[in-house]
Design a protein around this motif. Structure first.
Motif, PDB file in Angstrom:
ATOM      1  N   LEU A 125       0.847  -1.190   0.000  1.00 57.76           N
ATOM      2  CA  LEU A 125       0.000   0.000   0.000  1.00 57.76           C
ATOM      3  C   LEU A 125       0.881   1.238   0.000  1.00 57.76           C
ATOM      4  CD1 LEU A 125      -2.768   1.485   0.424  1.00 57.76           C
ATOM      5  CD2 LEU A 125      -2.346   1.236   2.887  1.00 57.76           C
TER       6      LEU A 125
ATOM      7  N   ARG B  74      -5.947  -5.703   6.680  1.00 60.99           N
ATOM      8  CA  ARG B  74      -5.425  -6.725   7.579  1.00 60.99           C
ATOM      9  C   ARG B  74      -6.542  -7.503   8.247  1.00 60.99           C
ATOM     10  NH1 ARG B  74      -0.495  -2.951   9.999  1.00 60.99           N
ATOM     11  NH2 ARG B  74       1.023  -3.461   8.361  1.00 60.99           N
TER      12      ARG B  74
ATOM     13  N   LEU C  40      -4.978   0.113   6.123  1.00 56.46           N
ATOM     14  CA  LEU C  40      -4.212  -0.968   6.756  1.00 56.46           C
ATOM     15  C   LEU C  40      -5.095  -1.800   7.666  1.00 56.46           C
ATOM     16  CD1 LEU C  40      -0.832   0.764   7.715  1.00 56.46           C
ATOM     17  CD2 LEU C  40      -1.093  -1.268   6.286  1.00 56.46           C
TER      18      LEU C  40
ATOM     19  N   ALA D  66       3.073  -1.031   4.183  1.00 56.11           N
ATOM     20  CA  ALA D  66       2.729   0.332   3.773  1.00 56.11           C
ATOM     21  C   ALA D  66       3.979   1.180   3.585  1.00 56.11           C
ATOM     22  CB  ALA D  66       1.813   0.994   4.806  1.00 56.11           C
TER      23      ALA D  66
ATOM     24  N   ARG E 271      -4.141   5.959   5.352  1.00 57.53           N
ATOM     25  CA  ARG E 271      -3.266   4.786   5.439  1.00 57.53           C
ATOM     26  C   ARG E 271      -3.647   3.903   6.628  1.00 57.53           C
ATOM     27  NH1 ARG E 271       1.000   7.433   5.429  1.00 57.53           N
ATOM     28  NH2 ARG E 271       1.543   7.396   7.629  1.00 57.53           N
ATOM     29  N   MET E 272      -3.904   4.519   7.774  1.00 58.00           N
ATOM     30  CA  MET E 272      -4.279   3.738   8.953  1.00 58.00           C
ATOM     31  C   MET E 272      -5.584   2.991   8.723  1.00 58.00           C
ATOM     32  SD  MET E 272      -3.200   6.039  12.260  1.00 58.00           S
ATOM     33  CE  MET E 272      -4.069   7.529  11.752  1.00 58.00           C
TER      34      MET E 272
ATOM     35  N   THR F 211      -1.980  -9.658   4.158  1.00 59.90           N
ATOM     36  CA  THR F 211      -0.736  -9.147   4.709  1.00 59.90           C
ATOM     37  C   THR F 211      -0.399  -7.860   3.974  1.00 59.90           C
ATOM     38  OG1 THR F 211       0.072 -11.372   5.221  1.00 59.90           O
ATOM     39  CG2 THR F 211       1.714  -9.616   5.064  1.00 59.90           C
ATOM     40  N   VAL F 212      -0.174  -6.784   4.715  1.00 58.14           N
ATOM     41  CA  VAL F 212      -0.006  -5.478   4.086  1.00 58.14           C
ATOM     42  C   VAL F 212       1.268  -4.812   4.579  1.00 58.14           C
ATOM     43  CG1 VAL F 212      -1.118  -3.284   3.520  1.00 58.14           C
ATOM     44  CG2 VAL F 212      -2.521  -5.262   4.140  1.00 58.14           C
TER      45      VAL F 212
ATOM     46  N   GLU G 203       5.137   5.411   2.153  1.00 62.26           N
ATOM     47  CA  GLU G 203       4.538   6.744   2.152  1.00 62.26           C
ATOM     48  C   GLU G 203       4.995   7.636   1.007  1.00 62.26           C
ATOM     49  OE1 GLU G 203       5.065   8.543   5.993  1.00 62.26           O
ATOM     50  OE2 GLU G 203       4.852   6.617   7.028  1.00 62.26           O
TER      51      GLU G 203
END
Length: 255
Positions: free
Chosen positions: A14, A30, A26, A38, A22-23, A35-36, A40
């Motif tokens: 990601l 998940r 995620l 991340a 993003r939070m 399975t991720v 930026e």
């Protein structure tokens, strides 16, 4: 859903610079069993997609269009260039909140396998992985409760309330930055912040604020015209959106 259309968990990269988006992504991905990893910014996305993270590759890359370093469309071109035509690379889907023709053209023309509109929805993601075109349902409503309902279905109430609260705080900060950009006649900053507001507000179902932010972004990008009326419309949409988020955060925390 695997990138080739078979059922099962995915290993996903990601690329999203906006912290609250993003939070949320995620947490949802998940919770759905994927399975991720991340990142930026654009350079980190290319490094991860082409070199692997923790010694493994990815089934899928979710690439935001607007990233620091260089944008997501440039990251996709670099990932594809380094793959040397290999057919075993990850599927790449662009993520964007843009409504400007130029932004959509960049998403569609960079070599990605598809485009998903923000906010990220699991049903739209699964449809894209099946090779279908996700259907975006337009609504004139100012708010779409399905966005927060999806999060409530997947995450503990305290976590959802925390994410909503952080989002409201981020949007308040962006409102200040927008005002400063207007006073300073900083049109590039106005466009960038309008794009950010559109992405963040969409994640939590604030459709009226998103539409106003998209209209401001499009007006700024259209050329040297007075965009004051669009900024006023955006500011007018802010109050109801913040009140909605504050109420949903309190309501969720009480569950």
């Amino acid at each position: 859903m695997r990138a080739n259309g078979t059922a099962g968990p995915l290993r996903i990269l990601l690329a999203e610079d906006e912290a609250v988006n993003r939070m949320a992504a995620l947490a949802m991905l998940r919770r759905a069993g994927h399975t991720v990893v991340a990142v930026e910014d654009g350079p980190s996305a290319v490094a991860a997609a082409t070199g692997g993270v923790e010694g493994e590759g990815f089934d899928l890359v979710l690439m935001d269009l607007g990233l620091p370093g260089f944008d997501g469309d440039e990251a996709v071109r670099r990932i594809n260039a380094r793959s040397n035509g290999a057919v075993s690379g990850p599927r790449i889907l662009m993520l964007t909140a843009t409504a400007t023709p130029g932004g959509l053209e960049r998403c569609q023309g960079c070599g990605a396998d598809g485009v998903l509109s923000k906010p990220l929805r699991l049903d739209a993601l699964e449809a894209a992985l099946r090779g279908e075109t996700p259907v975006a349902v337009a609504t004139p409503d100012a708010f779409d409760p399905r966005a927060i309902a999806q999060m409530r279905d997947l995450l503990p109430p305290a976590r959802v309330a925390e994410l909503i609260g952080k989002t409201a705080g981020t949007l308040r900060q962006y409102r200040v930055t927008l005002a400063e950009a207007w006073r300073g006649a900083d049109r590039p900053m106005l466009s960038m912040m309008a794009h950010k507001v559109a992405g963040v507000s969409a994640q939590y179902g604030c459709l009226g604020l998103r539409r106003a932010a998209q209209a401001l972004e499009a007006a700024v990008e259209a050329g040297p015209q007075d965009v004051g009326v669009f900024l006023e419309a955006l500011d007018a949409a802010y109050g109801p959106a913040l009140a909605y988020l504050d109420a949903r955060a309190a309501e969720t925390a009480a569950f």
